[in-house]
Design a protein around this motif. Structure first.
Motif, PDB file in Angstrom:
ATOM      1  N   ALA A   1       0.865  -1.191   0.000  1.00 37.72           N
ATOM      2  CA  ALA A   1       0.000   0.000   0.000  1.00 37.72           C
ATOM      3  C   ALA A   1       0.895   1.232   0.000  1.00 37.72           C
ATOM      4  O   ALA A   1       0.983   1.965   0.977  1.00 37.72           O
ATOM      5  N   SER A   2       1.560   1.445  -1.123  1.00 36.74           N
ATOM      6  CA  SER A   2       2.606   2.481  -1.168  1.00 36.74           C
ATOM      7  C   SER A   2       2.474   3.419  -2.370  1.00 36.74           C
ATOM      8  O   SER A   2       3.464   3.684  -3.064  1.00 36.74           O
ATOM      9  N   PRO A   3       1.296   3.963  -2.631  1.00 38.09           N
ATOM     10  CA  PRO A   3       1.153   4.836  -3.804  1.00 38.09           C
ATOM     11  C   PRO A   3       1.992   6.108  -3.712  1.00 38.09           C
ATOM     12  O   PRO A   3       2.513   6.586  -4.723  1.00 38.09           O
ATOM     13  N   PHE A   4       2.154   6.629  -2.497  1.00 34.53           N
ATOM     14  CA  PHE A   4       2.935   7.865  -2.354  1.00 34.53           C
ATOM     15  C   PHE A   4       4.418   7.597  -2.581  1.00 34.53           C
ATOM     16  O   PHE A   4       5.096   8.363  -3.273  1.00 34.53           O
ATOM     17  N   HIS A   5       4.928   6.513  -2.005  1.00 30.49           N
ATOM     18  CA  HIS A   5       6.339   6.174  -2.222  1.00 30.49           C
ATOM     19  C   HIS A   5       6.627   5.941  -3.703  1.00 30.49           C
ATOM     20  O   HIS A   5       7.648   6.405  -4.226  1.00 30.49           O
ATOM     21  N   LYS A   6       5.720   5.241  -4.392  1.00 28.47           N
ATOM     22  CA  LYS A   6       5.926   4.980  -5.820  1.00 28.47           C
ATOM     23  C   LYS A   6       5.958   6.278  -6.614  1.00 28.47           C
ATOM     24  O   LYS A   6       6.754   6.439  -7.542  1.00 28.47           O
ATOM     25  N   MET A   7       5.086   7.215  -6.250  1.00 28.69           N
ATOM     26  CA  MET A   7       5.075   8.516  -6.919  1.00 28.69           C
ATOM     27  C   MET A   7       6.405   9.249  -6.692  1.00 28.69           C
ATOM     28  O   MET A   7       7.029   9.751  -7.637  1.00 28.69           O
ATOM     29  N   ALA A   8       6.848   9.273  -5.444  1.00 24.14           N
ATOM     30  CA  ALA A   8       8.091   9.986  -5.122  1.00 24.14           C
ATOM     31  C   ALA A   8       9.297   9.314  -5.777  1.00 24.14           C
ATOM     32  O   ALA A   8      10.185   9.989  -6.306  1.00 24.14           O
ATOM     33  N   ALA A   9       9.340   7.982  -5.743  1.00 26.22           N
ATOM     34  CA  ALA A   9      10.469   7.258  -6.325  1.00 26.22           C
ATOM     35  C   ALA A   9      10.565   7.471  -7.828  1.00 26.22           C
ATOM     36  O   ALA A   9      11.664   7.470  -8.404  1.00 26.22           O
ATOM     37  N   ALA A  10       9.413   7.687  -8.469  1.00 32.12           N
ATOM     38  CA  ALA A  10       9.388   7.908  -9.915  1.00 32.12           C
ATOM     39  C   ALA A  10       9.576   9.381 -10.274  1.00 32.12           C
ATOM     40  O   ALA A  10       9.617   9.724 -11.459  1.00 32.12           O
ATOM     41  N   GLY A  11       9.691  10.232  -9.257  1.00 29.58           N
ATOM     42  CA  GLY A  11       9.874  11.660  -9.507  1.00 29.58           C
ATOM     43  C   GLY A  11       8.645  12.337 -10.067  1.00 29.58           C
ATOM     44  O   GLY A  11       8.742  13.390 -10.710  1.00 29.58           O
ATOM     45  N   LYS A  12       7.473  11.767  -9.801  1.00 31.46           N
ATOM     46  CA  LYS A  12       6.230  12.342 -10.324  1.00 31.46           C
ATOM     47  C   LYS A  12       5.632  13.343  -9.340  1.00 31.46           C
ATOM     48  O   LYS A  12       6.001  13.381  -8.163  1.00 31.46           O
ATOM     49  N   GLN A  13       4.704  14.133  -9.837  1.00 32.43           N
ATOM     50  CA  GLN A  13       4.016  15.123  -9.015  1.00 32.43           C
ATOM     51  C   GLN A  13       2.530  14.819  -8.877  1.00 32.43           C
ATOM     52  O   GLN A  13       1.790  15.612  -8.298  1.00 32.43           O
ATOM     53  N   GLU A  14       2.089  13.697  -9.410  1.00 33.13           N
ATOM     54  CA  GLU A  14       0.695  13.286  -9.299  1.00 33.13           C
ATOM     55  C   GLU A  14       0.626  11.847  -8.801  1.00 33.13           C
ATOM     56  O   GLU A  14       1.348  10.982  -9.300  1.00 33.13           O
ATOM     57  N   LEU A  15      -0.243  11.614  -7.833  1.00 33.92           N
ATOM     58  CA  LEU A  15      -0.361  10.290  -7.245  1.00 33.92           C
ATOM     59  C   LEU A  15      -1.322   9.409  -8.042  1.00 33.92           C
ATOM     60  O   LEU A  15      -2.399   9.860  -8.429  1.00 33.92           O
ATOM     61  N   THR A  16      -0.913   8.185  -8.278  1.00 32.82           N
ATOM     62  CA  THR A  16      -1.778   7.192  -8.918  1.00 32.82           C
ATOM     63  C   THR A  16      -2.336   6.271  -7.839  1.00 32.82           C
ATOM     64  O   THR A  16      -1.574   5.519  -7.217  1.00 32.82           O
ATOM     65  N   PRO A  17      -3.646   6.322  -7.579  1.00 32.14           N
ATOM     66  CA  PRO A  17      -4.217   5.497  -6.512  1.00 32.14           C
ATOM     67  C   PRO A  17      -4.047   4.009  -6.779  1.00 32.14           C
ATOM     68  O   PRO A  17      -3.997   3.568  -7.927  1.00 32.14           O
ATOM     69  N   GLU A  18      -3.960   3.234  -5.713  1.00 27.95           N
ATOM     70  CA  GLU A  18      -3.934   1.783  -5.805  1.00 27.95           C
ATOM     71  C   GLU A  18      -5.329   1.269  -5.446  1.00 27.95           C
ATOM     72  O   GLU A  18      -5.774   1.426  -4.313  1.00 27.95           O
ATOM     73  N   PRO A  19      -6.037   0.660  -6.390  1.00 27.33           N
ATOM     74  CA  PRO A  19      -7.432   0.289  -6.144  1.00 27.33           C
ATOM     75  C   PRO A  19      -7.608  -0.849  -5.151  1.00 27.33           C
ATOM     76  O   PRO A  19      -8.656  -0.947  -4.507  1.00 27.33           O
ATOM     77  N   SER A  20      -6.613  -1.713  -4.998  1.00 22.52           N
ATOM     78  CA  SER A  20      -6.749  -2.865  -4.097  1.00 22.52           C
ATOM     79  C   SER A  20      -5.501  -3.004  -3.228  1.00 22.52           C
ATOM     80  O   SER A  20      -4.739  -3.980  -3.335  1.00 22.52           O
TER      81      SER A  20
END
Length: 420
Positions: free
Chosen positions: A277-296
């Motif tokens: 359950a790590s959508p924020f970490h994945k966003m930060a690690a990818a250098g993105k500025q928008e969060l992609t929700p994890e549906p499950s």
């Protein structure tokens, strides 16, 4: 105090309170601190440490000038929350590999979690607006905290709980405090969306982290750490991340302390999420500025089981302001770290132990230097999830590295000597 949208920067007076701006962004509370004197505040805060049976005996309301100065005392709903232990541990220093570690045991709060720091302020604000009915969606800790404070305020609470991947202990605690618990098919995020749409129609005051007063109360955690350490903080503050309210709140608190001159240096923040359950970490690690929700999302650390954290934009601001980092850890790493925290005599629920697991990983990766210092926020009591304890120590399929099973023996001297 005023409300400012984190997306469009629109300013709204406090008496026009709402949870979200018309643009869809969350509101932040901004204080006017220009007339506050740091030395005077230190004296006041120190003097209040001797308070008993007044609102200022609370480890939250001790800092009222920085949290909600305008609130009349008659509306304050408190169980003297905060005032939780700050512990060092040689065992955990050796386990993590860092020179000095402190653990802030928010598990010692009245309902057993850090949620009490924010909930006392949210419910107090709701009362000041005339509300009697309070609500939240929760994986457990928020609901039990809300139910406790709503009961204390002689109000009623209505809690929306996903029907899977939660801790029954927390639900039982919520029921015991008298809340109406509504189990639904879906995720935490579905519950948030429902009452964002219908809370006004149902005359419910929302007490989740979309409520900016929750964030104001949770700031007190970092104030208290600072005061205990004589206004000199460690190099790092390590925080578990689910809904991301805690990293948001502690980031705000750090900003306040530096702005007022109460601390000289702002520590770096490390935000730890569970791998499942790590959508924020994945966003930060990818250098993105928008969060992609994890549906499950799924993690055994149920308090972190959130796939679309509502406070992610505020959390991103905290990382930017503190040169912070993120990290994800596996459930196995979390449960092993929990076993070590428990064996240190402090104890915590699985979500809390993500901080210690994350600190281990960040030290091993040399992102955090072994000669630096850190404080880990422990968010919940070890008895919040007794199923996790049973599975780790007594479960047949347990692969825990620090399993501590029950020993069997006859009450014969030689048998006991052998075991000892």
């Amino acid at each position: 105090m005023k409300l400012v949208c984190v997306d469009c920067s629109r300013e709204v007076a406090l008496d026009a309170f709402d949870y979200q701006c018309g643009c869809g962004g969350l509101f932040d509370i901004v204080h006017d601190m220009k007339d506050l004197d740091a030395d005077r505040l230190k004296r006041v805060f120190d003097e209040r440490l001797s308070e008993r049976m007044t609102p200022y005996a609370s480890g939250v309301w001790r800092y009222k000038e920085l949290i909600f100065p305008e609130l009349p005392e008659e509306f304050i709903t408190t169980k003297y929350e905060g005032n939780t232990g700050l512990y060092s541990s040689e065992l955990l220093q050796a386990y993590t590999g860092i020179r000095k570690i402190w653990l802030k045991a928010q598990s010692e709060n009245p309902s057993g979690s850090f949620k009490d720091n924010g909930m006392t302020v949210a419910v107090s604000h709701g009362r000041s607006l005339g509300y009697k009915r309070f609500t939240c969606t929760s994986t457990g800790n928020t609901s039990s905290s809300l139910a406790m404070y709503a009961a204390l305020a002689q109000g009623s609470s209505y809690v929306f709980v996903p029907n899977k991947n939660i801790s029954l202990n927390k639900v039982l605690q919520t029921l015991a405090y008298g809340a109406k618990v509504i189990s639904f098919s879906g995720t935490y995020d579905d519950g948030i969306r429902f009452y964002e749409q219908y809370s006004k129609e149902l005359e419910l005051y929302i007490c989740n982290s979309i409520n900016p007063f929750r964030i104001e109360g949770q700031k007190s955690i970092i104030y208290e750490i600072s005061q205990y350490l004589k206004w000199s903080l460690p190099d790092w503050v390590v925080i578990p991340g689910g809904a991301l309210s805690n990293v948001t709140a502690l980031g705000k608190g750090l900003h306040d302390l530096k702005t007022l001159g109460l601390i000289d240096k702002v520590p770096r923040v490390a935000l730890i999420q569970a791998e499942g359950a790590s959508p924020f970490h994945k966003m930060a690690a990818a250098g993105k500025q928008e969060l992609t929700p994890e549906p499950s999302p799924y993690t055994r650390a149920s308090a972190l089981n959130i796939g679309n954290p509502p406070s992610w934009k505020k959390a991103l601001r905290t990382l930017e302001q503190t040169n912070g980092v993120t990290c994800s850890v596996t459930d196995a790493e979390i449960l092993d770290a929990k076993a070590k925290v428990d064996q240190s005599g402090i104890g915590c629920e699985p979500a809390s132990a993500a901080t210690v697991a994350g600190l281990c990983k960040l030290v091993a990766q040399q992102i955090i230097d072994k000669d630096e210092t850190a404080v880990c926020i422990l968010t919940g009591n070890m008895l919040k999830d007794t199923d996790a304890l049973h599975e780790y120590h007594l479960g047949e399929a347990s692969a825990g590295n620090y399993r501590n099973g029950i020993l069997s023996a006859d009450l014969a001297l030689e048998d006991i000597q052998r075991l000892l």
